[in-house]
Design an enzyme around this catalytic site. Structure first.
Site, PDB file in Angstrom:
ATOM      1  N   ASP A  43       0.342  -1.078  -0.470  1.00 28.19           N
ATOM      2  CA  ASP A  43       0.227   0.140   0.001  1.00 28.19           C
ATOM      3  C   ASP A  43       1.329   1.084   0.098  1.00 28.19           C
ATOM      4  O   ASP A  43       1.902   1.461   0.853  1.00 28.19           O
ATOM      5  CB  ASP A  43      -0.706  -0.169   1.218  1.00 28.19           C
ATOM      6  CG  ASP A  43      -2.091   1.195   1.296  1.00 28.19           C
ATOM      7  OD1 ASP A  43      -2.637   1.135  -0.011  1.00 28.19           O
ATOM      8  OD2 ASP A  43      -1.394   1.873   1.455  1.00 28.19           O
ATOM      9  N   TYR A  48       2.821   9.944   0.262  1.00 33.08           N
ATOM     10  CA  TYR A  48       4.037   8.963   1.760  1.00 33.08           C
ATOM     11  C   TYR A  48       5.987   9.951   1.471  1.00 33.08           C
ATOM     12  O   TYR A  48       6.561   9.404   2.314  1.00 33.08           O
ATOM     13  CB  TYR A  48       4.335   8.024   2.233  1.00 33.08           C
ATOM     14  CG  TYR A  48       2.584   7.916   1.783  1.00 33.08           C
ATOM     15  CD1 TYR A  48       1.948   8.057   3.313  1.00 33.08           C
ATOM     16  CD2 TYR A  48       2.459   6.026   2.526  1.00 33.08           C
ATOM     17  CE1 TYR A  48       0.676   8.022   3.304  1.00 33.08           C
ATOM     18  CE2 TYR A  48       1.042   5.656   2.246  1.00 33.08           C
ATOM     19  CZ  TYR A  48      -0.059   6.820   3.059  1.00 33.08           C
ATOM     20  OH  TYR A  48      -1.125   6.183   3.159  1.00 33.08           O
ATOM     21  N   LYS A  77      -2.285   6.366  -3.285  1.00 30.61           N
ATOM     22  CA  LYS A  77      -3.485   7.940  -3.951  1.00 30.61           C
ATOM     23  C   LYS A  77      -3.562   8.425  -4.357  1.00 30.61           C
ATOM     24  O   LYS A  77      -1.896   9.276  -4.781  1.00 30.61           O
ATOM     25  CB  LYS A  77      -4.205   7.753  -2.404  1.00 30.61           C
ATOM     26  CG  LYS A  77      -3.786   6.073  -1.834  1.00 30.61           C
ATOM     27  CD  LYS A  77      -3.424   6.289   0.076  1.00 30.61           C
ATOM     28  CE  LYS A  77      -4.108   4.817   0.194  1.00 30.61           C
ATOM     29  NZ  LYS A  77      -2.370   4.651   0.877  1.00 30.61           N
ATOM     30  N   HIS A 110      -7.323   9.933  -2.258  1.00 26.99           N
ATOM     31  CA  HIS A 110      -6.596   9.986  -0.926  1.00 26.99           C
ATOM     32  C   HIS A 110      -7.778  10.670   0.078  1.00 26.99           C
ATOM     33  O   HIS A 110      -7.768   9.267   1.610  1.00 26.99           O
ATOM     34  CB  HIS A 110      -5.236  10.525  -0.173  1.00 26.99           C
ATOM     35  CG  HIS A 110      -4.703  10.172   0.794  1.00 26.99           C
ATOM     36  ND1 HIS A 110      -2.852   9.471   0.188  1.00 26.99           N
ATOM     37  CD2 HIS A 110      -4.373   9.448   1.758  1.00 26.99           C
ATOM     38  CE1 HIS A 110      -2.034   9.286   1.369  1.00 26.99           C
ATOM     39  NE2 HIS A 110      -3.204   8.254   2.163  1.00 26.99           N
TER      40      HIS A 110
END
Ligand code: A2P
Length: 319
Positions: A43, A48, A77, A110
């Site tokens: 994931d 990130y 996302k 997201h």
């Protein structure tokens, strides 16, 4: 390995590796190690900040034959700053480039929150964009184009309420097939899970271990530590398992997908082995008593005084 089926029969491994908070310099080894252990679902998300390093790990694992691309399930996302329809495909293409892939298995919106172009986390109120200006239906049309172009096999949502999913379902050409939300025994999300199951939407549980490594501004002084919960610890002891394994097994037994994050080889293995732990009805009943409606990720990042987002409108709990 337990899988969850999408409407066309595509199977997603229920247990995935979370990569939020996995630092650069650590995530390469974590992904390589996870794939060696047997994880096949990773994931990811653009925000990130580690997709390029994950991409190197995927490239090297595929080159060495640890697994094939077809065996992998890769989710990413769309960040809040790319909600305009014309921004979605470029964002998806950037993620694919970073991950060194030519398609994703699943791409999610997201957050139901829009920000100005180029903004990661807003530092001033004028960096927010309201959903009246860029409605989620517009963003969803961009997501559908990602499927049309073969850049992602499936599309879905993250941090969406029942209310917002219903609104999207009313006009979507391609129905959302997944919703990723915070879920653990302190926040089981049972009504949302039941709604998603009725609609054929897979629910993925993030922060399943309570995300103790979350950023300091998300840690309240009196917040309980899920991994130290006494009930969870007693059930773990009964099965000669760890608390983390109980939390993962609980999520899997409820029919959710679950994405615990770790960068430690020992904990990656431990978490993977939770797939063989079977909790009994008494364990499940005891865990269901822990519901405290407690969000570790409470949305306060978006619901600032004067921003177009209020907590009530984010989670829609009174609708
Ligand atoms: P680490 O990455 O050093 O293993 P979440 O998935 O809910 O976001 O939680 C992630 C946090 O839980 C990280 O701090 C991670 O640390 C830690 N963690 C992951 N697996 C375990 C485990 N089996 N036991 C204890 N802590 C764990």
């Amino acid at each position: 390995m337990k899988t969850l089926s999408f409407k066309n029969g595509d199977a997603m491994p229920a247990l995935g590796l979370g990569t939020w908070k996995s630092k650069e310099g650590e995530v390469y080894e974590a992904v390589r190690q996870a794939l060696r252990i047997g994880y096949r679902h990773i994931d990811c998300a653009a925000i990130y900040g580690n997709e390029a390093e994950i991409g190197q790990a995927l490239r090297d694992a595929l080159a060495e034959g640890t697994c094939t691309r077809e065996e992998l399930w890769i989710t990413s996302k769309l960040w809040n700053s790319a909600h305009r329809q014309a921004s979605v495909l470029p964002a998806l293409e950037k993620t694919l480039k970073d991950l060194q892939l030519n398609y994703l298995d699943l791409y999610l919106i997201h957050w139901p929150v829009a920000l100005k172009d180029g903004i990661g986390f807003p530092t001033s109120l004028d960096e927010f964009v309201s959903l009246d200006e860029v409605p989620l239906t517009e963003t969803w049309a961009g997501m559908e184009a990602g499927v049309d172009q073969g850049l992602t096999r499936h599309i879905g949502l993250s941090n969406f309420s029942i209310y917002k999913i219903k609104q999207l379902l009313a006009s979507a050409r391609i129905a959302p097939e997944a919703n990723q939300v915070e879920s653990h025994p302190y926040l089981p999300q049972t009504p949302l899970l039941e709604f998603c199951q009725q609609e054929g939407i897979i629910l993925t549980a993030y922060s399943p271990l309570g995300s103790n490594d979350r950023p300091p501004h998300l840690i309240k002084a009196d917040a309980p530590v899920l991994l130290k919960d006494e009930i969870v610890a007693s059930i773990a002891e009964k099965h000669a398992a760890s608390p983390a394994q109980v939390l993962i097994a609980w999520a899997l037994q409820r029919g959710t997908s679950v994405i615990p994050k770790s960068v430690s080889p020992e904990r990656l293995r431990q978490n993977f082995e939770a797939t063989t732990l079977e909790l009994d009805a008494d364990d499940m009943a005891q865990i269901s008593m822990l519901d405290a409606h407690l969000r570790f990720i409470d949305g306060s990042t978006w619901a600032r005084e004067g921003s177009p987002y209020l907590l009530a409108d984010l989670w829609d709990e009174d609708k």
